[in-house]
Design a protein around this motif. Structure first.
Motif, PDB file in Angstrom:
ATOM      1  N   TRP A 105       0.831  -1.185   0.000  1.00 10.58           N
ATOM      2  CA  TRP A 105       0.000   0.000   0.000  1.00 10.58           C
ATOM      3  C   TRP A 105       0.871   1.242   0.000  1.00 10.58           C
ATOM      4  O   TRP A 105       0.635   2.203  -0.706  1.00 10.58           O
ATOM      5  N   ASN A 106       1.940   1.187   0.802  1.00 12.10           N
ATOM      6  CA  ASN A 106       2.831   2.330   0.861  1.00 12.10           C
ATOM      7  C   ASN A 106       3.518   2.562  -0.473  1.00 12.10           C
ATOM      8  O   ASN A 106       3.710   3.697  -0.887  1.00 12.10           O
ATOM      9  N   LEU A 107       3.865   1.478  -1.152  1.00  9.49           N
ATOM     10  CA  LEU A 107       4.532   1.598  -2.445  1.00  9.49           C
ATOM     11  C   LEU A 107       3.630   2.362  -3.418  1.00  9.49           C
ATOM     12  O   LEU A 107       4.051   3.314  -4.076  1.00  9.49           O
ATOM     13  N   ILE A 108       2.355   1.954  -3.470  1.00 12.02           N
ATOM     14  CA  ILE A 108       1.412   2.629  -4.354  1.00 12.02           C
ATOM     15  C   ILE A 108       1.268   4.089  -3.962  1.00 12.02           C
ATOM     16  O   ILE A 108       1.250   4.988  -4.801  1.00 12.02           O
ATOM     17  N   PHE A 109       1.223   4.317  -2.668  1.00 11.72           N
ATOM     18  CA  PHE A 109       1.086   5.689  -2.174  1.00 11.72           C
ATOM     19  C   PHE A 109       2.261   6.547  -2.644  1.00 11.72           C
ATOM     20  O   PHE A 109       2.084   7.634  -3.176  1.00 11.72           O
ATOM     21  N   TRP A 110       3.463   6.013  -2.472  1.00 10.25           N
ATOM     22  CA  TRP A 110       4.632   6.806  -2.843  1.00 10.25           C
ATOM     23  C   TRP A 110       4.756   6.967  -4.356  1.00 10.25           C
ATOM     24  O   TRP A 110       5.213   8.015  -4.835  1.00 10.25           O
ATOM     25  N   TRP A 149       4.332  10.675  -8.870  1.00  8.12           N
ATOM     26  CA  TRP A 149       3.696  11.154 -10.097  1.00  8.12           C
ATOM     27  C   TRP A 149       3.236  12.598  -9.940  1.00  8.12           C
ATOM     28  O   TRP A 149       3.470  13.444 -10.806  1.00  8.12           O
ATOM     29  N   LEU A 150       2.609  12.901  -8.839  1.00 11.40           N
ATOM     30  CA  LEU A 150       2.109  14.255  -8.615  1.00 11.40           C
ATOM     31  C   LEU A 150       3.264  15.241  -8.534  1.00 11.40           C
ATOM     32  O   LEU A 150       3.178  16.361  -9.050  1.00 11.40           O
ATOM     33  N   VAL A 151       4.365  14.811  -7.899  1.00  5.39           N
ATOM     34  CA  VAL A 151       5.529  15.711  -7.792  1.00  5.39           C
ATOM     35  C   VAL A 151       6.074  16.017  -9.187  1.00  5.39           C
ATOM     36  O   VAL A 151       6.326  17.173  -9.526  1.00  5.39           O
ATOM     37  N   VAL A 176      -3.791   9.102  -3.002  1.00  2.00           N
ATOM     38  CA  VAL A 176      -3.181   9.874  -1.913  1.00  2.00           C
ATOM     39  C   VAL A 176      -4.261  10.317  -0.923  1.00  2.00           C
ATOM     40  O   VAL A 176      -4.111  10.180   0.290  1.00  2.00           O
ATOM     41  N   GLY A 177      -5.379  10.810  -1.466  1.00  2.00           N
ATOM     42  CA  GLY A 177      -6.468  11.236  -0.592  1.00  2.00           C
ATOM     43  C   GLY A 177      -6.973  10.091   0.274  1.00  2.00           C
ATOM     44  O   GLY A 177      -7.153  10.235   1.478  1.00  2.00           O
ATOM     45  N   ASP A 178      -7.175   8.948  -0.346  1.00  2.00           N
ATOM     46  CA  ASP A 178      -7.641   7.756   0.364  1.00  2.00           C
ATOM     47  C   ASP A 178      -6.688   7.359   1.466  1.00  2.00           C
ATOM     48  O   ASP A 178      -7.079   7.059   2.582  1.00  2.00           O
ATOM     49  N   HIS A 179      -5.396   7.347   1.104  1.00  2.00           N
ATOM     50  CA  HIS A 179      -4.379   6.931   2.062  1.00  2.00           C
ATOM     51  C   HIS A 179      -4.367   7.872   3.268  1.00  2.00           C
ATOM     52  O   HIS A 179      -4.324   7.427   4.416  1.00  2.00           O
ATOM     53  N   LEU A 180      -4.424   9.165   2.993  1.00  2.00           N
ATOM     54  CA  LEU A 180      -4.414  10.128   4.094  1.00  2.00           C
ATOM     55  C   LEU A 180      -5.647   9.947   4.972  1.00  2.00           C
ATOM     56  O   LEU A 180      -5.578  10.018   6.191  1.00  2.00           O
ATOM     57  N   LEU A 181      -6.770   9.694   4.328  1.00  2.00           N
ATOM     58  CA  LEU A 181      -8.008   9.508   5.073  1.00  2.00           C
ATOM     59  C   LEU A 181      -7.868   8.352   6.052  1.00  2.00           C
ATOM     60  O   LEU A 181      -8.262   8.426   7.204  1.00  2.00           O
TER      61      LEU A 181
END
Lengths: 315, 333, 371
Positions: free
Chosen positions: A26-31, A36-38, A300-305
């Motif tokens: 999950w963290n891999l996908i998050f990063w 990508w956003l960066v 990213v939004g999901d992960h932060l949530l």
């Protein structure tokens, strides 16, 4: 945390908990999403200074503005079929040119600047205005809540498209009118989410405890409630940004987005679909970039949530 | 309104700190009006612990919270230091808040997860510090008093156990030197060994800071241990008021007796009427004595006329037409 | 099963096979580990248990003692990251040897469980009647009308007034006590021989608690059922159980008959637990004796006896090795210096002399040190 063992037992009802492995994945996908956003933000910020796209190509409007330049691309520029430019994935311009000879990567980056600007401004307005309404309604309740709820329900029940068409037709096609139109849709949606989250937090006993201590309402709102609603707001800001990027695309299809010569992702896709058969990359490149961007924002939004969920942070 | 009465109020006592008279709390819901508290009167003497006991839905928690005007009572008076709190405006009431504090049931939910422990305990000082009578040493002193190492002040609540969180709650309630602390089931969510720590701590704090406690619990053993005086409630009404030892030795109300017979380990028999009778609805409570639908001694008068609180010897009051005076329930463990 | 219409008859000749050596439940060296992000957590550590037919065993302990994990493991409700070792035999059948087909009709049928919160077992959007009959129709292959009939009897059995009306109601229309009765009726629907009740009355009022426990007692007698009663409340255990097992940090520390446990307890933890509870027969403001310190961190358990750091009897040997669970006449305890023995008295005297236990715990009663 003495009751770890018992808590673990209870998870049997809610399905298996995250194990170490699934967390890492999950963290891999998050990063990846963050990465990508960066990259996207860097490209958009660099703008005209982007070394990957030569200045001459990004402004080339080969047919209309600077016909002299057409010869430069004589290998593929054929005025007879009214199509100019390189095919995709050849050296020199990775994503090819559009029908006016513009480098697709260049215009996508350019379009991204306006798309992102619209999305970010709308999200900011939505979070500030919608968030403030939601916080006040959820915490103070009473007549404020009634009024805010009426506003939310009325705006949400007006057909969104009609509202946007009305605004853009009446006020004209400019960036700020598009922002205004989309904001009117984002504010009630965010207000509703923030209100629900505020209601939950305001119900918790630490808010009561602050009232018992004689803390003033405004202070409670900012010191006790807001910090606990903030994570939800931030993660929904990410989701909203994604939704607005897509919404702008929809408006462009209806011819309601910004006017030429300004371009957005939506306009590139919308303009390029006429030649989809001959040069699909004109549509596909910004579409894919839009897709990955919205996906990343959602992830990213999901992960932060999940990460900052108040309920999850308890013992 | 009958059934309530004020015989048990100690108006002659100069040390009465809080006097609640004929308090009514009602909530409107879609299906009608919930009569949560229906004409309850009681008083609290300085330095005393009043235990309020009863089953869920009896209004014990609402009663105690209505004392500090959260929620504000529908009618009745709450006199504190000569002021009727029900008549105060919001800002005047806020100024009285430091004297009336509260400890909640859920130790985790009652602490803001995003603030540090010293922030949480010091919040009262931040708000009322202008009064100038407290120093920052107060924080350390209190943390030590409740058994939290002051060095851990910068930690967040989730780094503490449930029992420790409850200690932090107690420190927060004590920081403003209150006169009364409402304790709403403060040990119900805790393990038995931790429960003992918190009960002892509350006793110590009461001695040390001279504060009065209103202690709410559904657990009779806990109530007996901590209380000086106990008030038994049923469906928004007072059933019986007496000193803790007296109440347990000679329960006079049939509801009190049923409660005591139900204590785990007690060999006493619970009357069948308690078992068969469902708790009536608080929207449409029974006429007469509200306990008549489940009471083994109920007669016609109980169904038509509400009993008033009367003394049954010494400082022992009961609201019952047929108080039990015969053999007391044997409570063993 | 032919007695479908008479679910609550006393059935000395119900056609069920007799239990080998009369044991309903045999648990041998049961260990449960959880894989957590912070490492391995041993929630249950080498538990061996025997439960006879019609017997009630109370498992008493605080949160984190492993009592809930143990009870869930017995009914095969272990969380996904849990690993079990050791054997469990229910009614003489090793649960690991069951075939897939047998398994389908084993948990929930032969063994049933009641949870603390009735709402977790009830589906809020289904009528009571549907919920009770569902399991019966699946497990016992009954027709709709037969299942309905049987559900009615079950509701009568658990003393629910006007059962026919209740069948048509939804869970939220019932009081907490009535819901728990429905849950009990559901658990009994397939005539389990072993009932596991995990804090069945903790969420209920005392008067309701008493009636529910009375009901369970009555059903157990009538239906030749064995019961495991998991509770944190020694009072509940005292009134209801034939035997009591006291758990601490994943292990059984003391197990014996109820009478003997209260009259002649051996383990210092049992004693400490009892002393920490307010008792209705003691005068108001009686000073309680809390157990000092905190339960051990199961991710990093201490060497030796897990209770030693909090124990007033602790000696150097307690910190070295784990005492075995053993004892005479069906009274087992796991302690080197048991309460009520010369060894225990000597240990306590030595600690009082030194003012501190071998684990460094102060013996003074003014215990208010930081925890």
């Amino acid at each position: 945390m003495s009751n770890v063992a018992d808590n673990l037992a209870y998870t049997s009802k809610a399905g298996p908990p995250d194990t170490v492995d699934s967390k890492r994945e999950w963290n891999l996908i998050f990063w990846l999403s963050v990465g990508w956003l960066v990259i996207l933000v860097v490209f958009i910020l660099l703008g005209s200074a982007n070394p990957l796209v030569p200045e001459i190509e990004r402004n080339a409007d080969l047919i209309n503005a600077q016909p002299a330049l057409t010869n430069f691309w004589k290998d593929s520029c054929d005025p007879e079929v009214e199509r100019c430019g390189r095919d995709a994935f050849v050296v020199g311009g990775l994503f090819g040119n559009d029908d006016r000879g513009r480098d697709v990567l260049a215009i996508t980056v350019d379009g991204g600047r306006i798309s992102a600007f619209i999305a970010l401004v709308v999200t900011a307005i939505g979070i500030f205005v919608g968030g403030a309404l939601g916080l006040l309604a959820g915490y103070l309740k009473g007549w404020i809540d009634v009024v805010v709820q009426i506003i939310i329900n009325v705006t949400l029940s007006v057909p969104a498209l009609l509202l946007v068409i009305f605004i853009v037709v009446v006020r004209g096609r400019s960036i700020w009118n598009v922002i205004l139109a989309v904001s009117l849709l984002a504010i009630p949606a965010l207000a509703r989410i923030v209100r629900a989250s505020t209601l939950q937090v305001a119900d918790r006993e630490f808010v009561k405890a602050a009232e018992v201590l004689g803390v003033k309402k405004g202070s409670i709102l900012f010191r006790e409630v807001l910090p606990n609603v903030m994570p939800t707001m931030i993660s929904f800001a990410f989701l909203t940004t994604g939704i607005i990027l897509v919404a702008e695309g929809g408006l462009a299809f209806l011819g309601l987005s910004v006017e030429s010569p300004s371009i957005t992702w939506g306009r590139i896709i919308s303009d390029g679909r006429a030649d989809f058969r001959d040069s699909p990359w004109v549509v596909l490149t910004p579409s894919m970039i839009l897709f990955f961007t919205v996906l990343s924002l959602n992830l990213v939004g999901d992960h932060l949530l999940k990460r900052y969920d108040v309920r999850g942070s308890g013992l | 309104m009958a059934g309530t009465g004020t015989a048990h109020l100690r108006d002659g006592d100069p040390n009465v700190l809080v006097r609640v008279e004929d308090m009514v709390v009602e909530f409107s819901i879609s299906s009608g009006t919930v009569h949560a508290v229906s004409g309850v009167s009681f008083d609290i003497v300085a330095g005393e612990t009043l235990g309020i006991v009863g089953e869920s839905g009896c209004g014990k928690s609402t009663t105690a919270r209505a004392v500090i005007q959260m929620p504000r009572p529908t009618s009745g008076s709450v006199t504190f230091n000569g002021t009727d709190l029900t008549q105060l405006g919001n800002e005047e009431l806020r100024k009285v808040r430091p004297d009336l504090q509260m400890i909640f049931q859920d130790p985790i939910s009652s602490l803001n997860p995003r603030r540090t422990v010293s922030d949480i305990i010091g919040e009262g000082l931040r708000v009322w510090g202008a009064r100038g009578q407290w120093t920052s040493d107060r924080l350390d002193e209190l943390m030590e008093a409740v058994g939290i190492d002051p060095r851990f002040g910068e930690r967040k609540p989730h780094q503490f156990s449930g029992g420790q969180c409850q200690r932090i709650s107690i420190a927060r309630a004590l920081v403003l030197d209150p006169k009364v602390i409402i304790c709403d089931e403060p040990v119900s969510a805790l393990d038995v060994s931790v429960q003992a720590q918190i009960l002892n701590l509350l006793e110590d704090m009461k001695q040390r800071y001279g504060v009065s406690l209103v202690f709410i619990s559904h657990d009779l053993s806990v109530i007996k241990n901590i209380s000086d005086r106990v008030m038994v409630m049923y469906m928004g009404k007072v059933c019986e008021v007496a000193g803790a030892d007296d109440l347990f030795a000679r329960p006079a109300h049939h509801y009190t007796r049923a409660l005591m017979a139900s204590i785990p380990g007690s060999k006493a028999v619970v009357e069948a009427s308690m078992i068969e009778g469902e708790l009536p609805s608080a929207i449409n409570p029974p006429t007469g004595c509200r306990f008549n639908t489940r009471c083994p001694a109920a007669t016609d008068i109980c169904r038509s006329e509400e009993p008033t609180i009367e003394a049954v010897g010494g400082d022992h009051y009961v609201a019952c037409h047929h108080p039990a005076t015969e053999t007391p329930v044997t409570v063993e463990s | 099963m032919t007695a479908n219409d008479q679910p609550h008859r006393d059935r000395p000749d119900d056609g069920r096979p007799d239990l080998p050596n009369g044991m309903m439940l045999e648990v041998d060296d049961l260990t449960v580990d959880f894989d957590t992000p912070s490492g391995n957590l041993r929630a249950v550590d080498g538990v061996t248990l025997r439960l006879a037919e019609r017997e009630t065993l109370a498992i008493v302990g605080e949160s984190g003692s492993g009592k809930s994990v143990l009870s869930r493991t017995l009914i095969n409700l272990l969380a996904g990251n849990g690993r079990r070792s050791g054997s469990i035999r229910i009614g003489g059948r090793d649960i690991d040897q069951l075939s897939k087909a047998e398994r389908k009709h084993f948990f929930g049928v032969e063994v049933a469980m009641i949870f603390q919160d009735p709402m977790t077992s009830l589906n809020p959007v289904k009528r009571i009647g549907v919920q009770i009959t569902e399991a019966m129709r699946y497990h016992l292959d009954l027709s709709a009308s037969a299942a309905d009939k049987r559900a009615l009897r079950l509701l009568e059995l658990v003393h629910i007034p006007s059962p026919a009306e209740r069948m048509k109601q939804y869970p939220h229309e019932l009081s907490g006590g009535m819901r728990q009765r429905v849950v009990i009726a559901m658990a009994l629907a397939c005539e389990p021989r072993l009932l596991i009740a995990d804090e069945p009355t903790t969420a209920l009022d005392v008067t309701v608690q008493k009636t529910i426990l009375d009901l369970l007692d009555e059903l157990r007698q009538e239906r030749r059922m064995s019961m495991i009663l998991v509770t944190h409340d020694l009072g509940v255990a005292e009134g209801r159980a034939d035997r009591i097992a006291v758990m601490y940090a994943g292990r059984i520390r003391e197990i014996t008959t109820t009478d003997r446990l209260f009259a002649d307890m051996r383990h210092p933890y049992t004693e400490a637990l009892l002393n920490s509870i307010p008792r209705p027969d003691l005068p108001s403001h009686t000073r309680l004796h809390p157990i000092p310190g905190r339960p051990p961190n199961l991710l990093d358990p201490p060497k030796g006896c897990a209770f030693a750091p909090r124990c007033r009897y602790a000696q150097p040997d307690c910190l070295e090795s784990e005492p075995p669970l053993d004892g005479p006449h069906g009274h087992d305890w796991a302690c080197f210096h048991p309460v009520g023995t010369p060894e225990g008295a000597a240990a306590l005297a030595a600690n009082e002399e030194a003012g501190v236990t071998a684990a460094g715990l102060s013996m003074s009663e003014s215990e208010e040190e930081f925890v």
